[in-house]
Design a protein around this motif. Structure first.
Motif, PDB file in Angstrom:
ATOM      1  N   TRP A 373     -45.878  -2.636  35.933  1.00  0.00           N
ATOM      2  CA  TRP A 373     -44.511  -2.633  36.471  1.00  0.00           C
ATOM      3  C   TRP A 373     -43.534  -1.907  35.541  1.00  0.00           C
ATOM      4  O   TRP A 373     -42.327  -1.977  35.740  1.00  0.00           O
ATOM      5  N   SER A 374     -44.055  -1.209  34.545  1.00  0.00           N
ATOM      6  CA  SER A 374     -43.173  -0.533  33.584  1.00  0.00           C
ATOM      7  C   SER A 374     -43.019   0.957  33.874  1.00  0.00           C
ATOM      8  O   SER A 374     -42.392   1.674  33.092  1.00  0.00           O
ATOM      9  N   GLY A 375     -43.576   1.430  34.979  1.00  0.00           N
ATOM     10  CA  GLY A 375     -43.587   2.867  35.249  1.00  0.00           C
ATOM     11  C   GLY A 375     -42.350   3.382  35.948  1.00  0.00           C
ATOM     12  O   GLY A 375     -42.443   4.034  36.998  1.00  0.00           O
ATOM     13  N   THR A 376     -41.182   3.131  35.408  1.00  0.00           N
ATOM     14  CA  THR A 376     -39.949   3.639  36.017  1.00  0.00           C
ATOM     15  C   THR A 376     -39.859   5.156  35.864  1.00  0.00           C
ATOM     16  O   THR A 376     -40.171   5.711  34.821  1.00  0.00           O
ATOM     17  N   ARG A 377     -39.435   5.834  36.937  1.00  0.00           N
ATOM     18  CA  ARG A 377     -39.240   7.282  36.889  1.00  0.00           C
ATOM     19  C   ARG A 377     -37.773   7.584  36.631  1.00  0.00           C
ATOM     20  O   ARG A 377     -36.903   6.748  36.878  1.00  0.00           O
ATOM     21  N   GLY A 378     -37.496   8.805  36.123  1.00  0.00           N
ATOM     22  CA  GLY A 378     -36.130   9.135  35.751  1.00  0.00           C
ATOM     23  C   GLY A 378     -35.774  10.578  36.011  1.00  0.00           C
ATOM     24  O   GLY A 378     -36.301  11.222  36.915  1.00  0.00           O
ATOM     25  N   VAL A 379     -34.890  11.093  35.160  1.00  0.00           N
ATOM     26  CA  VAL A 379     -34.314  12.413  35.403  1.00  0.00           C
ATOM     27  C   VAL A 379     -35.343  13.529  35.280  1.00  0.00           C
ATOM     28  O   VAL A 379     -35.181  14.587  35.897  1.00  0.00           O
ATOM     29  N   ILE A 380     -36.409  13.347  34.516  1.00  0.00           N
ATOM     30  CA  ILE A 380     -37.408  14.396  34.381  1.00  0.00           C
ATOM     31  C   ILE A 380     -38.051  14.681  35.732  1.00  0.00           C
ATOM     32  O   ILE A 380     -38.331  15.835  36.079  1.00  0.00           O
ATOM     33  N   SER A 381     -38.291  13.641  36.517  1.00  0.00           N
ATOM     34  CA  SER A 381     -38.855  13.842  37.855  1.00  0.00           C
ATOM     35  C   SER A 381     -37.918  14.671  38.719  1.00  0.00           C
ATOM     36  O   SER A 381     -38.349  15.608  39.416  1.00  0.00           O
ATOM     37  N   LEU A 382     -36.620  14.353  38.694  1.00  0.00           N
ATOM     38  CA  LEU A 382     -35.665  15.119  39.490  1.00  0.00           C
ATOM     39  C   LEU A 382     -35.518  16.542  38.970  1.00  0.00           C
ATOM     40  O   LEU A 382     -35.466  17.505  39.752  1.00  0.00           O
ATOM     41  N   ALA A 383     -35.431  16.687  37.653  1.00  0.00           N
ATOM     42  CA  ALA A 383     -35.299  18.033  37.092  1.00  0.00           C
ATOM     43  C   ALA A 383     -36.514  18.878  37.436  1.00  0.00           C
ATOM     44  O   ALA A 383     -36.389  20.066  37.765  1.00  0.00           O
ATOM     45  N   ALA A 384     -37.692  18.270  37.386  1.00  0.00           N
ATOM     46  CA  ALA A 384     -38.916  19.006  37.696  1.00  0.00           C
ATOM     47  C   ALA A 384     -38.926  19.477  39.145  1.00  0.00           C
ATOM     48  O   ALA A 384     -39.243  20.643  39.431  1.00  0.00           O
ATOM     49  N   ILE A 385     -38.576  18.609  40.079  1.00  0.00           N
ATOM     50  CA  ILE A 385     -38.642  18.994  41.491  1.00  0.00           C
ATOM     51  C   ILE A 385     -37.545  19.986  41.852  1.00  0.00           C
ATOM     52  O   ILE A 385     -37.707  20.816  42.754  1.00  0.00           O
ATOM     53  N   PHE A 386     -36.411  19.934  41.132  1.00  0.00           N
ATOM     54  CA  PHE A 386     -35.347  20.893  41.395  1.00  0.00           C
ATOM     55  C   PHE A 386     -35.701  22.297  40.893  1.00  0.00           C
ATOM     56  O   PHE A 386     -35.018  23.259  41.226  1.00  0.00           O
ATOM     57  N   THR A 387     -36.745  22.421  40.083  1.00  0.00           N
ATOM     58  CA  THR A 387     -37.169  23.755  39.631  1.00  0.00           C
ATOM     59  C   THR A 387     -37.978  24.488  40.692  1.00  0.00           C
ATOM     60  O   THR A 387     -38.321  25.661  40.495  1.00  0.00           O
ATOM     61  N   LEU A 388     -38.317  23.824  41.785  1.00  0.00           N
ATOM     62  CA  LEU A 388     -39.062  24.512  42.853  1.00  0.00           C
ATOM     63  C   LEU A 388     -38.260  25.716  43.348  1.00  0.00           C
ATOM     64  O   LEU A 388     -37.065  25.591  43.633  1.00  0.00           O
ATOM     65  N   PRO A 389     -38.889  26.872  43.486  1.00  0.00           N
ATOM     66  CA  PRO A 389     -38.160  28.052  43.958  1.00  0.00           C
ATOM     67  C   PRO A 389     -37.771  27.912  45.427  1.00  0.00           C
ATOM     68  O   PRO A 389     -38.367  27.125  46.167  1.00  0.00           O
ATOM     69  N   LEU A 390     -36.772  28.654  45.824  1.00  0.00           N
ATOM     70  CA  LEU A 390     -36.321  28.607  47.213  1.00  0.00           C
ATOM     71  C   LEU A 390     -37.282  29.324  48.144  1.00  0.00           C
ATOM     72  O   LEU A 390     -37.423  28.948  49.323  1.00  0.00           O
ATOM     73  N   THR A 391     -37.962  30.377  47.641  1.00  0.00           N
ATOM     74  CA  THR A 391     -38.856  31.164  48.494  1.00  0.00           C
ATOM     75  C   THR A 391     -40.172  31.425  47.773  1.00  0.00           C
ATOM     76  O   THR A 391     -40.276  31.293  46.554  1.00  0.00           O
ATOM     77  N   THR A 392     -41.171  31.824  48.548  1.00  0.00           N
ATOM     78  CA  THR A 392     -42.467  32.223  48.011  1.00  0.00           C
ATOM     79  C   THR A 392     -42.461  33.733  47.742  1.00  0.00           C
ATOM     80  O   THR A 392     -41.455  34.417  47.987  1.00  0.00           O
ATOM     81  N   ASP A 393     -43.590  34.248  47.267  1.00  0.00           N
ATOM     82  CA  ASP A 393     -43.685  35.680  46.984  1.00  0.00           C
ATOM     83  C   ASP A 393     -43.510  36.526  48.243  1.00  0.00           C
ATOM     84  O   ASP A 393     -43.064  37.674  48.179  1.00  0.00           O
TER      85      ASP A 393
END
Length: 558
Positions: A373-393
Motif C-alpha cells: 500500500w506504499s506505492g503512491t504515484r506522483g509528478v514523475i508519472s505526469l511529467a513522463a506522460i506529458f512528454t508524449l509527442p503530439l504526432t508520429t513520424d
C-alpha cells in the motif's frame, strides 16, 4: 502571466504550502495528499492555471529531489536490501509497464501495444514522498523506510528508459526487443558510471568545500551536473543523479566540515519542502488539461482504460510481493549468490549482523501488506506522460494521447490521495513500529565508543605534549561526565523490557535545566543589545553559538 501576476501566484502557493504543512502537522494527514486536492479546487475556479512543462520537471525539479533523497539514504542499508529494492524498482516497474500495455492492446478499442506500454511505464514508478512522510511520522521500521526510499530512487530510471523505448516504437512504428534491452543496459551502466565520476569529481573539490557557502553552491549544482552529463552522453541522467547522491552522502562524514554539513542540510531541507509543495499543487492543476479532449472517446472506452491502469497498479504490486516472498529461502540465497555460513563461533553482535544481512530480503506478512500500500504515484508519472509527442513520424496524431494523459492522472490521484490518506491507519493497524529502545541503545553505544576513542586520543596528546596537562585534564573531565551519562542511559535501556524508548526523570530534568540556561543566556544577550551595550553583529555571533548548543539537545529522550 505577467511578472507581477507570477509573483503573486508564487507567494500564494508558498502560503498554501505553509498552511497545509501546519494542518498536516496537527492532523497527521499527509501534505502530499492534501495539496493535489487544493490544486484541483483551484483548477476548477476561473482564472489562469500553471501548466506542467515536462522538460522543466525532468530537468529542474527531479534532479534536486532525487539527489536530496539519495544524500539522506544509507548506501550500506540499500546494499543490504538490494535484492528486494531491485525487484521492486526494476523488475516490477518493467512488469507493470508490460501488463498495462497488454491490457490496453487487448481490451481498449484501437489502442496499440506501444501506446499501452507508454502509459504503463508512466504509471509504474511509485513516488515515495507521501509514503515516507507518513512512515516517518508513525515511526516505520528503518528497514521499511530503506526499501521504500531505495525503490523511489531507482525506479524512475527504469520507467523513463522504458517510456523512451515505447514512444520510439509508437512514433516510428518499429520495435526491436534486442535493441530495447541493449538500450536499457547501456543507459543503466552508463548512468552508474557517470554518477560515480561526478561523485569522484566532487571529492576532488574537497578543498573548496571547507567554506560553507562554497560547499552549498557545489552541492546545489551537483545533481544538475550529473543529470545533464548523463543525458548528453545518452545514458540515464536520473540514475547518474542517484548514484552521485548515494556516494557523496556516504562520504560526507569523512570529507565534509561540520559547519558545511549543518548549512547544507538546512538548505536541502528548504529545497525539498518548497519543491515538493509546488509539485503536488501542480499535479492538481493539470485536471483541465487532461479532461478537455476526452469527448472523442466513448464512456466505456474511458472506463475500461482507467480500470486497467488503476487495477494493474493496485493489484500487481501486492501480487508480486507475495510471489517473491513465497520463494524458498534456498532459492533466495542462490539468486543472491550468498552462502549460509555457520555463525556459531562468531561473537554475538557479529552473529546478529550476519543473520540480519542474510534475512534482509525476507519480509513478514505485515511488512508485505504495508509495502503493498506504499506505492503512491506522483509528478514523475505526469511529467513522463506529458512528454508524449503530439504526432508520429508519419504526421498522424500520437495514438490515444489524451486518453493516456487522463489514465495517468487518475492513477496519480487515486494512489496519492487514496493510499496517502490511508497508509498511516494501515501501518498503525498492522503494528509496524521501529524498536525505539534498540535505536536508543545503538546510538548510546556508538556515543560511548566515540567518547572512549576521544579519551584514548587525549592520552596520546598528553604523552606528546607535556605542557598541555591542564587542558587535557579539563577536556578529560568533560568527556568522562558525558561517558557516564551515556552509560547511564544504556543501563536504563537494558533494564527496560519494552520496545518503547525508556525515560529517566533525572535525564529529563537535566535536559530541561540545560534548555532553561540557554534561554536565560539568549534573553540576557537581547537585553544587552536593546540597551546599546552589544552590537547586532556581535549578538548574531553569540546567538549562533547558543543555537548550536541547543541543536545538540535531543527533542526527546535519547
Amino acid at each position: 502571466m505577467s511578472i507581477h501576476s507570477t509573483l503573486l501566484f508564487v507567494l500564494a502557493a508558498v502560503a498554501v504550502i505553509v498552511a497545509v504543512r501546519w494542518v498536516a502537522g496537527r492532523t497527521g494527514l499527509p501534505a502530499a495528499a492534501l495539496l493535489p486536492l487544493i490544486g484541483i479546487a483551484y483548477a476548477l475556479l476561473p482564472g489562469p492555471n500553471i501548466g506542467l512543462d515536462p522538460d522543466l520537471v525532468l530537468m529542474i525539479v527531479l534532479p534536486p529531489l532525487l539527489y536530496s533523497a539519495a544524500l539522506d539514504s544509507s548506501l550500506l542499508d540499500l546494499r543490504r536490501n538490494l535484492r528486494i529494492v531491485v525487484s521492486l524498482s526494476v523488475v516490477l516497474v518493467l512488469l507493470t509497464g508490460l501488463v498495462v500495455g497488454l491490457g490496453f492492446h487487448l481490451f481498449v478499442a484501437g489502442a496499440t501495444l506501444a501506446a499501452g506500454i507508454a502509459v504503463g511505464a508512466a504509471v509504474a514508478p511509485p513516488d515515495p514522498v507521501a509514503a515516507l512522510a507518513v512512515g516517518r511520522r508513525v515511526n516505520l521500521p528503518p528497514k521499511m523506510v530503506t526499501i521504500i526510499q531505495g525503490e523511489g530512487l531507482l525506479n524512475d530510471a527504469t520507467a523513463l528508459t522504458m517510456l523512451s523505448v515505447a514512444v520510439a516504437a509508437a512514433v516510428g512504428g518499429q520495435f526491436s526487443f534486442p535493441a530495447a534491452v541493449g538500450q536499457f543496459v547501456i543507459a543503466a551502466v552508463g548512468g552508474v558510471a557517470v554518477g560515480a565520476a561526478v561523485a569522484w569529481a566532487k571529492r576532488l573539490a574537497r578543498p573548496l568545500t571547507a567554506d560553507p557557502l562554497m560547499s552549498n553552491a557545489i552541492s546545489l549544482a551537483t545533481p544538475f551536473v550529473a543529470y545533464l552529463l548523463g543525458e548528453e552522453l545518452g545514458v540515464s541522467g536520473v540514475l547518474a543523479v542517484v548514484v552521485a547522491g548515494l556516494i557523496v552522502g556516504h562520504q560526507t562524514p569523512q570529507f565534509g566540515s561540520g559547519a558545511a554539513r549543518l548549512q547544507t542540510n538546512a538548505v536541502w531541507r528548504l529545497v525539498d519542502f518548497l519543491l515538493e509543495g509546488f509539485v503536488f499543487l501542480l499535479i492538481g492543476q493539470q485536471l483541465p488539461e487532461v479532461v478537455k479532449n476526452l469527448r472523442e472517446y466513448d464512456t466505456s472506452t474511458i472506463v475500461t482504460a482507467v480500470a486497467i491502469s488503476v487495477g494493474v497498479v493496485l493489484l500487481l504490486r501486492p501480487a508480486w510481493l507475495i510471489l517473491t516472498q513465497s520463494l524458498p529461502r534456498s532459492l533466495h540465497t542462490r539468486l543472491g549468490g550468498v552462502a549460509e555460513p555457520d555463525d556459531a563461533d562468531e561473537p554475538g553482535s557479529a552473529r546478529r549482523a550476519a543473520r540480519a544481512d542474510r534475512n534482509a530480503d525476507r519480509l513478514t506478512t505485515r511488512e508485505v501488506a504495508a509495502l503493498s500500500w506504499s506505492g503512491t504515484r506522483g509528478v514523475i508519472s505526469l511529467a513522463a506522460i506529458f512528454t508524449l509527442p503530439l504526432t508520429t513520424d508519419s504526421g498522424a496524431p500520437f495514438p490515444d494521447r489524451d486518453l493516456l494523459l487522463f489514465c495517468t492522472f487518475v492513477v496519480v490521484l487515486v494512489t496519492l490521495v487514496g493510499q496517502g490518506l490511508t497508509f498511516a491507519p494501515l501501518v498503525r493497524r498492522l503494528g509496524l513500529r521501529a524498536d525505539e529502545a534498540d535505536q536508543a541503545r545503538v546510538r548510546n553505544e556508538a556515543r560511548s565508543a566515540a567518547v572512549e576513542a576521544a579519551l584514548a586520543r587525549l592520552d596520546a596528546v598528553a604523552a606528546e605534549e607535556p605542557d598541555s596537562a591542564e587542558a587535557v585534564d579539563t577536556t578529560r573531565s568533560q568527556l568522562l561526565t558525558r561517558l557516564a551519562r551515556y552509560r547511564g542511559r544504556l543501563d536504563l535501556i537494558q533494564q527496560s523490557r519494552s520496545s518503547e524508548r525508556p525515560t529517566s526523570p533525572e535525564y529529563e530534568t537535566a535536559l530541561r535545566i540545560r534548555r532553561a540556561t540557554i534561554d536565560a543566556q539568549r534573553e540576557e544577550l537581547v537585553r544587552w543589545r536593546d540597551a546599546g551595550r552589544l552590537p547586532d553583529e556581535e549578538l548574531r555571533v553569540l546567538e549562533r553559538e547558543l543555537d548550536h548548543e541547543e541543536l545538540l539537545l535531543p527533542k526527546r529522550s535519547t
